[in-house]
Design a protein around this motif. Structure first.
Motif, PDB file in Angstrom:
ATOM      1  N   GLU A   1      11.609  -6.251   8.069  1.00  0.00           N
ATOM      2  CA  GLU A   1      11.009  -5.844   6.801  1.00  0.00           C
ATOM      3  C   GLU A   1      12.143  -5.352   5.914  1.00  0.00           C
ATOM      4  OE1 GLU A   1       7.469  -3.398   6.654  1.00  0.00           O
ATOM      5  OE2 GLU A   1       7.923  -2.749   4.618  1.00  0.00           O
TER       6      GLU A   1
ATOM      7  N   TYR B   1       1.724   7.119  13.667  1.00  0.00           N
ATOM      8  CA  TYR B   1       3.064   6.737  14.124  1.00  0.00           C
ATOM      9  C   TYR B   1       3.522   7.637  15.251  1.00  0.00           C
ATOM     10  CZ  TYR B   1       3.879   3.698  10.096  1.00  0.00           C
ATOM     11  OH  TYR B   1       3.823   2.691   9.174  1.00  0.00           O
TER      12      TYR B   1
ATOM     13  N   LYS C   1      16.124  -0.393  -0.167  1.00  0.00           N
ATOM     14  CA  LYS C   1      15.872   0.922   0.398  1.00  0.00           C
ATOM     15  C   LYS C   1      16.170   0.935   1.897  1.00  0.00           C
ATOM     16  CE  LYS C   1      11.926   4.065   0.663  1.00  0.00           C
ATOM     17  NZ  LYS C   1      10.453   4.029   0.531  1.00  0.00           N
TER      18      LYS C   1
ATOM     19  N   LYS D   1      -1.003  -7.386  -1.301  1.00  0.00           N
ATOM     20  CA  LYS D   1      -0.609  -7.794   0.051  1.00  0.00           C
ATOM     21  C   LYS D   1      -0.515  -9.301   0.198  1.00  0.00           C
ATOM     22  CE  LYS D   1      -0.570  -4.080   2.796  1.00  0.00           C
ATOM     23  NZ  LYS D   1       0.716  -3.728   3.410  1.00  0.00           N
TER      24      LYS D   1
ATOM     25  N   VAL E   1      12.879  -3.721   2.380  1.00  0.00           N
ATOM     26  CA  VAL E   1      12.156  -3.001   1.331  1.00  0.00           C
ATOM     27  C   VAL E   1      13.087  -2.749   0.146  1.00  0.00           C
ATOM     28  CG1 VAL E   1      10.777  -0.946   0.803  1.00  0.00           C
ATOM     29  CG2 VAL E   1      10.860  -1.828   3.145  1.00  0.00           C
ATOM     30  N   SER E   2      12.666  -3.188  -1.029  1.00  0.00           N
ATOM     31  CA  SER E   2      13.493  -2.940  -2.223  1.00  0.00           C
ATOM     32  C   SER E   2      13.087  -1.622  -2.867  1.00  0.00           C
ATOM     33  CB  SER E   2      13.329  -4.071  -3.243  1.00  0.00           C
ATOM     34  OG  SER E   2      12.246  -3.795  -4.119  1.00  0.00           O
ATOM     35  N   GLU E   3      14.006  -1.034  -3.616  1.00  0.00           N
ATOM     36  CA  GLU E   3      13.654   0.095  -4.479  1.00  0.00           C
ATOM     37  C   GLU E   3      12.916  -0.473  -5.692  1.00  0.00           C
ATOM     38  OE1 GLU E   3      13.914   3.186  -3.872  1.00  0.00           O
ATOM     39  OE2 GLU E   3      15.512   3.461  -2.405  1.00  0.00           O
ATOM     40  N   PRO E   4      12.180   0.362  -6.425  1.00  0.00           N
ATOM     41  CA  PRO E   4      11.424  -0.179  -7.575  1.00  0.00           C
ATOM     42  C   PRO E   4      12.337  -0.474  -8.765  1.00  0.00           C
ATOM     43  CG  PRO E   4      11.011   2.175  -7.325  1.00  0.00           C
ATOM     44  CD  PRO E   4      11.877   1.783  -6.174  1.00  0.00           C
TER      45      PRO E   4
ATOM     46  N   ILE F   1       9.470  -4.612  -3.960  1.00  0.00           N
ATOM     47  CA  ILE F   1       8.950  -5.642  -3.054  1.00  0.00           C
ATOM     48  C   ILE F   1       9.260  -5.312  -1.602  1.00  0.00           C
ATOM     49  CG2 ILE F   1       9.021  -8.101  -2.468  1.00  0.00           C
ATOM     50  CD1 ILE F   1       9.635  -8.725  -5.309  1.00  0.00           C
ATOM     51  N   GLU F   2       8.259  -5.468  -0.747  1.00  0.00           N
ATOM     52  CA  GLU F   2       8.465  -5.382   0.700  1.00  0.00           C
ATOM     53  C   GLU F   2       8.399  -6.806   1.232  1.00  0.00           C
ATOM     54  OE1 GLU F   2       5.779  -2.085   2.330  1.00  0.00           O
ATOM     55  OE2 GLU F   2       5.170  -2.310   0.249  1.00  0.00           O
TER      56      GLU F   2
ATOM     57  N   ASN G   1       4.652  -4.212  -5.041  1.00  0.00           N
ATOM     58  CA  ASN G   1       4.152  -2.944  -5.571  1.00  0.00           C
ATOM     59  C   ASN G   1       4.398  -2.944  -7.072  1.00  0.00           C
ATOM     60  OD1 ASN G   1       3.755  -1.080  -2.948  1.00  0.00           O
ATOM     61  ND2 ASN G   1       5.460  -2.495  -2.659  1.00  0.00           N
ATOM     62  N   VAL G   2       3.335  -2.713  -7.832  1.00  0.00           N
ATOM     63  CA  VAL G   2       3.431  -2.824  -9.291  1.00  0.00           C
ATOM     64  C   VAL G   2       2.899  -1.554  -9.939  1.00  0.00           C
ATOM     65  CG1 VAL G   2       2.750  -4.190 -11.312  1.00  0.00           C
ATOM     66  CG2 VAL G   2       2.944  -5.299  -9.084  1.00  0.00           C
ATOM     67  N   SER G   3       3.625  -1.055 -10.945  1.00  0.00           N
ATOM     68  CA  SER G   3       3.075   0.010 -11.788  1.00  0.00           C
ATOM     69  C   SER G   3       3.516  -0.233 -13.219  1.00  0.00           C
ATOM     70  CB  SER G   3       3.536   1.386 -11.305  1.00  0.00           C
ATOM     71  OG  SER G   3       4.908   1.565 -11.573  1.00  0.00           O
TER      72      SER G   3
ATOM     73  N   PRO H   1       7.314   6.869 -14.326  1.00  0.00           N
ATOM     74  CA  PRO H   1       6.645   5.697 -13.745  1.00  0.00           C
ATOM     75  C   PRO H   1       5.185   5.978 -13.398  1.00  0.00           C
ATOM     76  CG  PRO H   1       8.602   6.309 -12.452  1.00  0.00           C
ATOM     77  CD  PRO H   1       8.486   7.297 -13.554  1.00  0.00           C
TER      78      PRO H   1
ATOM     79  N   ARG I   1       1.573   3.195  -8.334  1.00  0.00           N
ATOM     80  CA  ARG I   1       1.704   1.799  -7.921  1.00  0.00           C
ATOM     81  C   ARG I   1       0.454   1.295  -7.226  1.00  0.00           C
ATOM     82  NH1 ARG I   1       3.533   1.345  -2.083  1.00  0.00           N
ATOM     83  NH2 ARG I   1       3.797   3.487  -1.412  1.00  0.00           N
TER      84      ARG I   1
HETATM   85  N1  LIG Z   1       6.187   3.533  -9.202  1.00  0.00           N
HETATM   86  C1  LIG Z   1       6.369   2.435  -8.501  1.00  0.00           C
HETATM   87  N2  LIG Z   1       6.048   1.252  -9.039  1.00  0.00           N
HETATM   88  C2  LIG Z   1       6.212   0.116  -8.341  1.00  0.00           C
HETATM   89  N3  LIG Z   1       6.704   0.059  -7.106  1.00  0.00           N
HETATM   90  C3  LIG Z   1       7.054   1.208  -6.514  1.00  0.00           C
HETATM   91  C4  LIG Z   1       6.903   2.449  -7.180  1.00  0.00           C
HETATM   92  N4  LIG Z   1       7.331   3.407  -6.330  1.00  0.00           N
HETATM   93  C5  LIG Z   1       7.713   2.802  -5.189  1.00  0.00           C
HETATM   94  N5  LIG Z   1       7.563   1.476  -5.294  1.00  0.00           N
HETATM   95  C6  LIG Z   1       7.857   0.448  -4.273  1.00  0.00           C
HETATM   96  O1  LIG Z   1       6.862   0.529  -3.276  1.00  0.00           O
HETATM   97  C7  LIG Z   1       7.375   0.092  -2.013  1.00  0.00           C
HETATM   98  C8  LIG Z   1       7.032   1.112  -0.944  1.00  0.00           C
HETATM   99  O2  LIG Z   1       7.219   0.517   0.309  1.00  0.00           O
HETATM  100  P1  LIG Z   1       7.354   1.328   1.653  1.00  0.00           P
HETATM  101  O3  LIG Z   1       7.548   0.354   2.762  1.00  0.00           O
HETATM  102  O4  LIG Z   1       8.416   2.355   1.483  1.00  0.00           O
HETATM  103  O5  LIG Z   1       5.995   2.150   1.831  1.00  0.00           O
HETATM  104  P2  LIG Z   1       4.463   1.758   1.951  1.00  0.00           P
HETATM  105  O6  LIG Z   1       4.144   0.586   1.142  1.00  0.00           O
HETATM  106  O7  LIG Z   1       3.757   3.014   1.632  1.00  0.00           O
HETATM  107  O8  LIG Z   1       4.253   1.488   3.495  1.00  0.00           O
HETATM  108  P3  LIG Z   1       3.851   0.162   4.299  1.00  0.00           P
HETATM  109  O9  LIG Z   1       5.132  -0.367   4.866  1.00  0.00           O
HETATM  110  O10 LIG Z   1       2.942   0.654   5.377  1.00  0.00           O
HETATM  111  O11 LIG Z   1       3.191  -0.796   3.366  1.00  0.00           O
HETATM  112  C9  LIG Z   1       8.866  -0.085  -2.197  1.00  0.00           C
HETATM  113  O12 LIG Z   1       9.162  -1.459  -2.330  1.00  0.00           O
HETATM  114  C10 LIG Z   1       9.148   0.641  -3.520  1.00  0.00           C
HETATM  115  O13 LIG Z   1      10.213   0.061  -4.220  1.00  0.00           O
END
Ligand SMILES: Nc1ncnc2c1ncn2[C@@H]1O[C@H](COP(=O)(O)OP(=O)(O)OP(=O)(O)O)[C@@H](O)[C@H]1O
Ligand SMILES: [Mg+2]
Ligand SMILES: [Mg+2]
Length: 506
Positions: free
Chosen positions: A160, A283, A127, A221, A162-165, A14-15, A204-206, A214, A217
């Protein structure tokens, strides 16, 4: 394994965009215009409107709140971070770019533990946390085919997060957002209100077959409630699984990477754009902003002043009052976010929620009732605290009202009972400075003061002769007669004025 999708693993990251609870915007020093009742384009500096030649100046209060957030989320604060421009062209972005922290964010590698019912805590890695600007608000008028732009919000501070998946179900995702909300509110970093837009999530979902790597994704939005977010994830799981299951070549089939929206009427996600038409944000480091350097001392000072975090409050309530987890949930929902106002400042009367919670627990034990038995809803307790906090009733009346509500449970709201029992505080012009001098509560207070003056002629004479200590006796009488509805300072000022007169002290 989840019975809803046997054989499949769900992966969610999740962002979160959280509006920083600062009085002023991130770079312009203008008031943050997030109040929907205010006229559009009231709080706009030339910088917010992207006039050529204007320069950004970083609001250090926003930085402090981001540091607080980073500390609460156990992140590594970066002692050097910087700002970048993310370019895109849309009417809600006057300068054509958003200032954000793409390459060197203020914090990295954090953690937030979430607690699902009847299971052990799930650690969710963070993250990064980055500072960025909010956009303007655009409202489409389809009939006139125009879009209205309101710059009040433009340039307000956002974080912002940002969580890890690390999330594995819609429920865990929902719990993550709720837990994050509670933390942000407790430390006063954000109101964290999804419905009002001070917290917005992209999910973000996968999905992948259990034991396989995995999947690709999709990002959904701008979800503006936890309910919609969970529904969006659920729909996405079903959609992605159907794609993968219908494939002829199971080995190589992947879900197309897309950015998607959520339809609140059908509860389905829909395609916004594919990876191929992903915008190129071009950027670049913002040349007008230097490196943000944070000293060890500054971070330590913020660490030392960090308010109690929700899990610490939970621990304290559990230890001190032996309450059940459910009861603690109720109290935490009342308590959240009332201790800190804007810019991380402690609310002057902000201990109101804590004080009233202690009062409640005290009164319950006096009545030999447990918290679970008590008929008061968290909603009503919250309203009662608000009534005290915004000065509608005094603290004394608040306690009285609480006692009344425990003794005579009813569905009436605290505000209605306040009217019924005539508990509204007696304001005085001198105490609040801006009340309406002709209002009935003001008149009532004046009448009470005059009655006390008439009843205590000797004391009044003593005060006139210069013996100020005797004032207390007159004030005390007014306080008693007011049944706790007056505040002592205001009464003292008013009595003084009535006895000694406004300007004839010379
Ligand atoms: N395989 C996956 N399945 C689901 N979520 C994922 C997977 N890989 C990464 N993510 C998640 O996707 C998100 C990526 O966000 P990040 O801000 O790093 O980049 P972005 O979405 O490409 O850029 P932006 O900020 O422009 O939207 C993170 O929350 C991460 O945990
Ligand atoms: Mg992102
Ligand atoms: Mg994203």
């Amino acid at each position: 394994e989840d019975k809803r999708w046997p054989g499949w693993q769900v992966v969610v990251g999740i962002e979160t965009h959280a509006q920083i609870k600062s009085r002023r915007k991130l770079f312009s020093g203008k008031i943050t215009g997030t109040n929907p009742d205010e006229p559009p384009n009231k709080h706009v500096s030339p910088f917010d409107a992207a006039f050529p030649g204007t320069l950004p100046k970083l609001n250090s209060k926003c930085v402090d709140l981001a540091i607080r957030t980073a500390l609460a989320l156990k992140s590594d604060i970066q002692h050097r971070s910087s700002f970048d421009r993310k370019h895109y062209f849309y009417s809600d972005l006057p300068s054509g770019y958003q200032i954000t922290q793409q390459y060197a964010p203020i914090a990295l590698r954090g953690q937030l533990n979430i607690q699902m019912p009847n299971s052990s805590a799930v650690p969710v890695r963070i993250k990064q946390i980055q500072l960025e600007q909010d956009t303007a608000k655009s409202t489409l008028n389809p009939r006139k085919r125009i879009s209205n732009i309101d710059l009040n919000r433009a340039g307000a501070g956002l974080m912002e997060i940002v969580s890890e998946p690390d999330l594995r179900s819609p429920e865990e995702a929902g719990m993550f957002v709720r837990t994050l909300q509670a933390v942000l509110r407790a430390i006063g970093a954000s109101d964290g209100n999804m419905e009002q837009g001070s917290l917005r999530c992209d999910v973000n979902v996968s999905v992948n077959r259990v034991g396989r790597p995995p999947g690709t994704r999709c990002e959904i939005k701008n979800l503006n409630s936890v309910k919609f977010m969970m529904a969006a994830i659920t729909h996405e799981i079903i959609r992605q699984r159907a794609i993968l299951e219908s494939a002829s070549d199971l080995e190589t089939c992947t879900v197309p990477q897309e950015t998607r929206g959520f339809d609140e009427n059908t509860f389905e996600t829909y395609r916004l754009r594919s990876k191929e038409d992903a915008p190129d944000y071009r950027y670049m480091p913002d040349p007008n902003l230097g490196v943000l350097v944070l000293s060890q001392d500054r971070v330590q000072a913020i660490r030392d002043s960090l308010p109690e975090l929700p899990w610490e409050t939970r621990h304290r309530l559990r230890e001190m009052y032996a309450l059940s987890e459910r009861d603690i949930d109720v109290l935490l929902s009342v308590d959240s976010g009332r201790e800190v106002t804007f810019d991380g400042e402690k609310d002057v009367d902000g201990s109101g929620a804590v004080a009233m919670t202690h009062e409640l627990l005290g009164q319950l034990s006096a009545r030999k009732e447990t918290f679970t038995d008590n008929s008061l809803t968290s909603d009503h307790l919250g309203e009662l605290i608000d009534l005290v906090q915004n000065g509608t009733i005094t603290g004394t009346s608040g306690k009285y009202l609480l006692r009344h509500m425990l003794a005579k449970p009813s569905s009436l709201r605290p505000a209605q009972i306040t009217q019924q029992l005539r508990l509204t505080s007696l304001s005085s012009f001198s105490s609040s400075g801006h009340s309406n001098p002709t209002s009935t509560t003001d008149q009532e207070l004046t009448t009470l003061c005059q009655a006390a003056i008439t009843a205590l002629p000797n004391e009044v004479a003593a005060v006139r002769a210069g013996n100020k200590n005797v004032m207390n006796k007159i004030v005390g009488r007014v306080m008693r007669e007011s049944r706790g509805r007056a505040d002592a300072k205001g009464v003292k000022a008013l009595v003084e004025e009535l006895i000694l007169g406004g300007g004839d002290k010379s």
